[in-house]
Scaffold this motif. Structure first.
Motif, short mmCIF file in Angstrom:
data_model
loop_
_atom_site.label_atom_id
_atom_site.label_comp_id
_atom_site.label_asym_id
_atom_site.label_seq_id
_atom_site.Cartn_x
_atom_site.Cartn_y
_atom_site.Cartn_z
N LEU A 1 18.02 66.38 -39.14
CA LEU A 1 19.56 65.78 -38.78
C LEU A 1 19.41 64.03 -38.43
CD1 LEU A 1 22.34 66.04 -39.33
CD2 LEU A 1 22.70 66.50 -36.66
N MET A 2 18.45 64.41 -37.29
CA MET A 2 18.10 62.59 -36.98
C MET A 2 17.98 61.58 -37.68
SD MET A 2 16.66 63.53 -32.83
CE MET A 2 17.42 63.96 -31.63
N LEU A 3 16.47 62.14 -38.90
CA LEU A 3 16.13 61.75 -39.78
C LEU A 3 16.96 61.17 -40.41
CD1 LEU A 3 12.49 62.93 -40.40
CD2 LEU A 3 12.95 60.37 -39.26
N LYS A 4 17.40 62.35 -40.94
CA LYS A 4 18.68 62.01 -41.88
C LYS A 4 19.76 61.02 -41.71
CE LYS A 4 22.14 64.25 -45.05
NZ LYS A 4 22.74 65.46 -45.27
N LYS A 5 19.83 61.19 -40.09
CA LYS A 5 21.58 59.50 -40.18
C LYS A 5 20.64 58.14 -40.84
CE LYS A 5 24.21 62.43 -38.70
NZ LYS A 5 25.88 62.90 -39.32
N GLY A 6 19.44 58.27 -40.15
CA GLY A 6 18.59 57.05 -40.20
C GLY A 6 18.16 56.64 -39.19
N ILE A 7 18.08 57.63 -38.12
CA ILE A 7 17.33 56.90 -36.36
C ILE A 7 16.19 56.80 -36.92
CG2 ILE A 7 17.43 57.51 -34.54
CD1 ILE A 7 19.82 59.98 -34.94
N LEU A 8 15.53 55.81 -36.30
CA LEU A 8 13.49 55.53 -35.74
C LEU A 8 13.84 56.70 -35.12
CD1 LEU A 8 11.75 53.23 -37.29
CD2 LEU A 8 12.29 51.77 -35.08
N LEU A 9 12.92 57.68 -35.01
CA LEU A 9 12.44 58.52 -34.44
C LEU A 9 10.66 57.91 -33.52
CD1 LEU A 9 13.36 61.97 -35.19
CD2 LEU A 9 14.65 59.89 -33.19
N SER A 10 10.33 58.16 -32.36
CA SER A 10 9.15 58.01 -31.85
C SER A 10 9.15 58.96 -31.52
CB SER A 10 9.14 56.26 -31.18
OG SER A 10 9.54 55.18 -32.12
N LEU A 11 7.44 59.03 -30.67
CA LEU A 11 7.23 60.93 -30.07
C LEU A 11 6.69 60.10 -28.74
CD1 LEU A 11 5.23 62.96 -32.58
CD2 LEU A 11 7.59 63.47 -31.60
N GLY A 12 6.50 61.15 -28.02
CA GLY A 12 6.52 61.52 -26.63
C GLY A 12 6.02 62.08 -26.08
N THR A 13 5.46 61.90 -24.80
CA THR A 13 5.06 63.62 -24.47
C THR A 13 5.34 64.04 -23.59
OG1 THR A 13 3.16 62.35 -23.23
CG2 THR A 13 2.15 63.19 -25.56
N ASP A 14 6.43 63.27 -22.32
CA ASP A 14 6.95 63.04 -21.14
C ASP A 14 6.47 63.15 -20.11
OD1 ASP A 14 9.20 63.09 -20.35
OD2 ASP A 14 10.14 64.80 -21.06
N ASN A 15 6.99 64.60 -19.40
CA ASN A 15 6.17 64.81 -18.07
C ASN A 15 4.61 65.48 -18.17
OD1 ASN A 15 9.38 65.42 -17.82
ND2 ASN A 15 8.48 64.31 -15.73
N SER A 16 3.67 64.77 -18.24
CA SER A 16 2.19 65.04 -17.52
C SER A 16 2.08 66.09 -17.39
CB SER A 16 1.80 64.14 -17.09
OG SER A 16 0.25 63.67 -17.49
N MET A 17 3.56 66.79 -16.55
CA MET A 17 3.21 68.09 -15.55
C MET A 17 3.90 69.03 -17.03
SD MET A 17 6.62 68.51 -13.58
CE MET A 17 7.97 68.34 -14.20
N LEU A 18 4.24 68.91 -17.50
CA LEU A 18 4.81 69.81 -18.16
C LEU A 18 3.77 69.62 -19.92
CD1 LEU A 18 8.96 69.09 -18.33
CD2 LEU A 18 7.06 71.41 -17.54
N SER A 19 3.53 68.86 -20.41
CA SER A 19 2.36 68.21 -21.46
C SER A 19 1.15 67.48 -21.32
CB SER A 19 3.21 67.92 -23.06
OG SER A 19 4.68 68.54 -23.06
N LYS A 20 0.50 67.93 -22.33
CA LYS A 20 -0.85 67.00 -21.66
C LYS A 20 -0.44 65.32 -22.81
CE LYS A 20 -5.95 67.30 -22.64
NZ LYS A 20 -6.92 68.18 -21.99
N PRO A 21 -0.73 64.74 -22.39
CA PRO A 21 -0.27 63.38 -22.71
C PRO A 21 -1.70 63.13 -24.33
CG PRO A 21 -1.82 62.52 -21.04
CD PRO A 21 -1.25 64.80 -20.94
N ASP A 22 -1.33 64.17 -25.12
CA ASP A 22 -2.30 64.71 -26.18
C ASP A 22 -1.06 64.26 -27.44
OD1 ASP A 22 -3.75 65.12 -28.56
OD2 ASP A 22 -4.96 66.66 -27.54
N MET A 23 -1.48 62.92 -28.21
CA MET A 23 -0.07 62.78 -29.65
C MET A 23 -0.54 63.65 -30.64
SD MET A 23 2.16 60.89 -28.53
CE MET A 23 3.03 59.95 -29.94
N PHE A 24 -1.70 64.31 -30.80
CA PHE A 24 -2.62 65.13 -31.91
C PHE A 24 -1.72 66.92 -31.71
CE2 PHE A 24 -6.49 62.71 -32.05
CZ PHE A 24 -6.36 62.74 -33.10
#
Ligand SMILES: [Zn+2]
Length: 419
Positions: free
Chosen positions: A278-301
């Motif tokens: 839906l976000m893409l359909k609206k034409g919003i520019l999306l980027s990825l983040g890994t947020d809290n290091s305690m919740l997710s390893k900051p590994d973009m793969f």
């Protein structure tokens, strides 16, 4: 001069060719004719490529909280609410940050940096808590990290990272002197949710940031739906999450051309997934983040693969608004953040500072589109070579499953775009 060859990332899709580059810049990007591979003119006949594979710009992690890394094992079995875990000032995370020693926080930030560098991320935007002292700790952590890993003193690969801290006041209150200092020492502010603030206070803070021409990032509609009109009135540079946003809310965000950073793995920890189609359909520019290091390893793969899989879930659900292509997801990690935050051109260009990674793939690649598909399943083990900024010499001390991992480095002074 060196060169690499393979499939090269381009905004319209991958093409076959080669890149020749010096320590300072990309000299030539060469496109092969269908059916035959030819080398760049700038490369001598008998010169071999440094690496062959899929060539993409290095990853940008658009949203991290690197200092809470130490809590990772502890919160893995956490079953409480998002608010109890992360909301300031009494959430578990904030109590930890307030009581942790400076050395412990430095160590957390450094481990997060290590995890990023080892997985192709050389640029990150960090929401740094703890006011001015928090910023000082962040700066210290980065300086000490590279001192510790100095190749002159040890045999470890030395490489730099472009760390962009977004700070926040100690309390959710407007204090002019504190803000002046925070904005002087960071690229801008990274605030917790709008609802955590008194409206008058956050408005004063936002207009101060705007007046100084700095970046304003805000977590929005993460645990509950928030009033998007009031948030947009603050003129944010970007929003994070927007999980609870309605169709209309997203429409307004698109109208104002405000980029959104999504962090699907962190959201899934609390049982939510962003509506990427839906976000893409609206034409919003999306980027990825890994947020809290305690919740997710900051590994973009890992973030890329998870996003790919939630888009598959959306595809099979009755509410799918559009099919998200692997290339759409890859762009969120390499191209969109460079457009949203760094005023950079799309893709790789001649004369640019070299800043790319080359990935091995065993898959059948018949067309450019297949490269993005391969990337949905890739991991840091697939990195053959990383060429990051310019450097005085190449380092080849690191082996990765008997494959060569060369790192070219020099810290970048590229500025984030202010608004
Ligand atoms: Zn966050």
């Amino acid at each position: 001069m060196s060169y690499v060859e393979g499939w090269i990332f381009h905004e319209d899709g991958f093409f076959r060719g080669g890149i020749s580059f010096s320590n300072e810049k990309i000299i030539e990007i060469f496109k092969s004719k269908p059916g035959k591979f030819a080398r760049p003119k700038s490369i001598k006949k008998n010169e071999k490529p440094l690496a062959k594979g899929i060539i993409i710009p290095t990853f940008v992690n658009s949203h991290t909280h690197s200092a809470d890394r130490a809590l990772r094992a502890h919160v893995a079995s956490y079953t409480g609410t998002l608010k109890q875990l992360v909301a300031p000032p009494l959430g578990i995370k904030h109590r930890y940050l307030a009581n942790a020693s400076k050395d412990e926080l430095i160590s957390s930030i450094q481990t997060s940096i290590s995890e990023m560098l080892n997985s192709g991320t050389y640029t990150f935007l960090d929401f740094r808590e703890g006011g001015l002292e928090g910023l000082e700790i962040f700066k210290n952590a980065i300086e000490k990290y590279f001192e510790k890993n100095d190749t002159k003193k040890s045999n470890i690969v030395q490489f730099k990272i472009n760390a962009y801290p977004l700070s926040r006041p100690i309390e959710n209150k407007y204090k002019k002197e504190e803000l002046d200092l925070l904005l002087e020492h960071s690229i801008g502010l990274g605030l917790s949710s709008f609802v955590d603030w008194n409206e008058d206070e956050i408005r004063k803070v936002a207009s101060h940031v705007k007046q100084k021409g700095k970046v304003l990032g805000i977590h929005a509609s993460e645990r509950i739906r928030e009033n998007i009109d009031k948030i947009l009135d603050l003129s944010p540079t970007f929003l994070v999450h927007m999980l609870e946003a309605t169709d209309d809310d997203l429409e307004k965000v698109a109208e104002f051309n405000i980029p959104i950073v999504i962090c699907p793995r962190a959201n899934a920890f609390f049982g939510k997934i962003p509506n990427v189609p839906l976000m893409l359909k609206k034409g919003i520019l999306l980027s990825l983040g890994t947020d809290n290091s305690m919740l997710s390893k900051p590994d973009m793969f890992r973030e890329i693969e998870f996003t790919f899989r939630i888009c598959r879930i959306h595809h099979f659900s009755k509410n799918a608004k559009m099919d998200v292509k692997p290339m759409d997801i890859l762009k969120m990690a390499v191209q969109n953040p460079r457009i949203a935050f760094m005023n950079m051109k799309k893709g790789l260009h001649e004369e640019d500072t070299p800043d790319f990674i080359i990935l091995r793939t065993d898959s059948i690649i018949n067309k450019g589109e297949d490269c993005a598909g391969a990337l949905m399943h890739a991991s840091k083990d697939d990195i053959i070579l990383a060429v990051n900024r310019s450097c005085d010499r190449a380092y080849r001390t690191h082996t990765n499953r008997n494959r060569r991992l060369g790192i070219f480095q020099k810290s970048s002074s590229r500025r984030l775009g202010n608004r």
